[in-house]
Write a protein that holds these residues in place. Structure first.
Motif, short mmCIF file in Angstrom:
data_model
loop_
_atom_site.label_atom_id
_atom_site.label_comp_id
_atom_site.label_asym_id
_atom_site.label_seq_id
_atom_site.Cartn_x
_atom_site.Cartn_y
_atom_site.Cartn_z
N LYS A 95 0.81 -1.22 0.00
CA LYS A 95 0.00 0.00 0.00
C LYS A 95 0.85 1.28 0.00
O LYS A 95 0.34 2.35 -0.29
CB LYS A 95 -0.96 0.01 1.20
N ASP A 96 2.13 1.14 0.32
CA ASP A 96 3.01 2.32 0.30
C ASP A 96 3.43 2.71 -1.12
O ASP A 96 3.98 3.78 -1.33
CB ASP A 96 4.25 2.07 1.16
N ILE A 97 3.12 1.86 -2.09
CA ILE A 97 3.45 2.15 -3.49
C ILE A 97 2.14 2.54 -4.18
O ILE A 97 1.20 1.74 -4.22
CB ILE A 97 4.09 0.94 -4.20
N PRO A 98 2.06 3.76 -4.72
CA PRO A 98 0.82 4.18 -5.39
C PRO A 98 0.42 3.24 -6.53
O PRO A 98 1.28 2.78 -7.30
CB PRO A 98 1.16 5.58 -5.92
N LYS A 100 -0.94 3.84 -9.29
CA LYS A 100 -0.55 4.36 -10.61
C LYS A 100 0.86 3.92 -10.98
O LYS A 100 1.12 3.54 -12.12
CB LYS A 100 -0.65 5.89 -10.62
N ILE A 101 1.76 3.93 -10.02
CA ILE A 101 3.14 3.50 -10.28
C ILE A 101 3.17 2.01 -10.60
O ILE A 101 3.83 1.58 -11.54
CB ILE A 101 4.06 3.85 -9.10
N VAL A 102 2.46 1.21 -9.81
CA VAL A 102 2.42 -0.24 -10.04
C VAL A 102 1.91 -0.53 -11.45
O VAL A 102 2.50 -1.32 -12.19
CB VAL A 102 1.53 -0.94 -8.98
N ILE A 103 0.82 0.11 -11.83
CA ILE A 103 0.21 -0.13 -13.14
C ILE A 103 1.12 0.37 -14.26
O ILE A 103 1.34 -0.34 -15.25
CB ILE A 103 -1.20 0.49 -13.22
N ASP A 104 1.67 1.57 -14.11
CA ASP A 104 2.57 2.11 -15.14
C ASP A 104 3.80 1.21 -15.34
O ASP A 104 4.22 0.96 -16.48
CB ASP A 104 3.03 3.53 -14.79
N GLU A 105 4.37 0.75 -14.25
CA GLU A 105 5.54 -0.14 -14.35
C GLU A 105 5.17 -1.45 -15.04
O GLU A 105 5.92 -1.96 -15.87
CB GLU A 105 6.12 -0.42 -12.96
N ALA A 106 4.01 -2.00 -14.69
CA ALA A 106 3.56 -3.26 -15.31
C ALA A 106 3.36 -3.08 -16.81
O ALA A 106 3.77 -3.93 -17.61
CB ALA A 106 2.27 -3.73 -14.65
N VAL A 107 2.77 -1.96 -17.20
CA VAL A 107 2.55 -1.68 -18.63
C VAL A 107 3.90 -1.55 -19.34
O VAL A 107 4.09 -2.12 -20.42
CB VAL A 107 1.69 -0.41 -18.80
N ASP A 108 4.84 -0.83 -18.75
CA ASP A 108 6.17 -0.68 -19.36
C ASP A 108 6.89 -2.01 -19.50
O ASP A 108 7.52 -2.30 -20.53
CB ASP A 108 7.03 0.30 -18.56
N ILE A 109 6.81 -2.85 -18.48
CA ILE A 109 7.45 -4.17 -18.54
C ILE A 109 6.78 -5.04 -19.61
O ILE A 109 7.45 -5.75 -20.36
CB ILE A 109 7.46 -4.85 -17.15
N ALA A 110 5.45 -4.96 -19.70
CA ALA A 110 4.72 -5.72 -20.73
C ALA A 110 5.10 -5.24 -22.13
O ALA A 110 5.22 -6.05 -23.06
CB ALA A 110 3.22 -5.61 -20.51
N LYS A 111 5.30 -3.94 -22.30
CA LYS A 111 5.73 -3.41 -23.60
C LYS A 111 7.10 -3.96 -23.97
O LYS A 111 7.36 -4.27 -25.14
CB LYS A 111 5.79 -1.88 -23.57
N GLU A 112 7.98 -4.06 -22.99
CA GLU A 112 9.35 -4.50 -23.25
C GLU A 112 9.47 -6.02 -23.42
O GLU A 112 10.22 -6.50 -24.27
CB GLU A 112 10.26 -4.05 -22.11
N PHE A 113 8.74 -6.78 -22.61
CA PHE A 113 8.94 -8.23 -22.58
C PHE A 113 7.75 -9.05 -23.06
O PHE A 113 7.90 -10.23 -23.38
CB PHE A 113 9.29 -8.68 -21.16
N GLY A 114 6.57 -8.48 -23.06
CA GLY A 114 5.37 -9.23 -23.39
C GLY A 114 5.12 -9.33 -24.88
O GLY A 114 5.74 -8.62 -25.67
N PRO A 115 4.19 -10.19 -25.24
CA PRO A 115 3.84 -10.32 -26.65
C PRO A 115 3.04 -9.09 -27.12
O PRO A 115 2.30 -8.48 -26.34
CB PRO A 115 2.98 -11.59 -26.70
N ASP A 116 3.21 -8.71 -28.36
CA ASP A 116 2.54 -7.62 -29.05
C ASP A 116 1.80 -6.61 -28.17
O ASP A 116 2.41 -5.77 -27.58
CB ASP A 116 1.58 -8.20 -30.11
#
Length: 140
Positions: A95-98, A100-116
């Motif tokens: 809960k100490d991590i907003p 928005k940051i969690v979601i933005d980081e997940a999206v960035d990682i998915a762009k870099e490593f995930g399929p299409d």
């Protein structure tokens, strides 16, 4: 090493745990990541994410499954599952991590490593989970 690198290591560890059927203990050693420049803070953050996600995988997987629209959990790409698991764990227990940051980081990682276009799927699922959690918190 930044938290971003810690998240990348965590997602890779969770992928290994799921696909390679590696034990939690083996994944937490981070031996497979030795060639990456690891500092203790980043490695500790990765271990926290890996351990917490695995320990709470039942709750995490159930929440992901409840928030899928037109998808079956077992049909989702394993890289995407690892990113979602790590991120849902963070949303639920860090809960100490907003959010928005969690979601933005997940999206960035998915762009870099995930399929299409997996980043769009990751964003939609995490956004739905976050909005549901916010509603529940506001109603209490």
């Amino acid at each position: 090493m930044s938290r971003r690198k810690g998240r990348i290591l965590a997602f890779q560890g969770l992928y290994s745990w799921d696909v390679g059927k590696s034990s939690k203990e083996d994944v937490l050693k981070l031996d497979w990541a030795k060639e990456k420049a690891l500092d203790e803070e980043g490695a500790a953050f990765a271990r926290l994410l890996i351990s917490g996600t695995i320990d709470n995988s039942g709750v995490v997987d159930e929440l992901i499954t409840k928030n899928l629209s037109g998808w079956e959990f077992n049909r989702i790409n394993k890289v995407t599952i690892a990113i979602l698991r790590m991120s849902v764990y963070s949303l639920l227990f860090q809960k100490d991590i907003p959010a928005k940051i969690v979601i933005d980081e997940a999206v960035d990682i998915a762009k870099e490593f995930g399929p299409d276009d997996s980043y769009k799927f990751v964003n939609a699922v995490l956004d739905k989970i976050n909005k549901t959690a916010e509603k529940e918190e506001n109603s209490n």
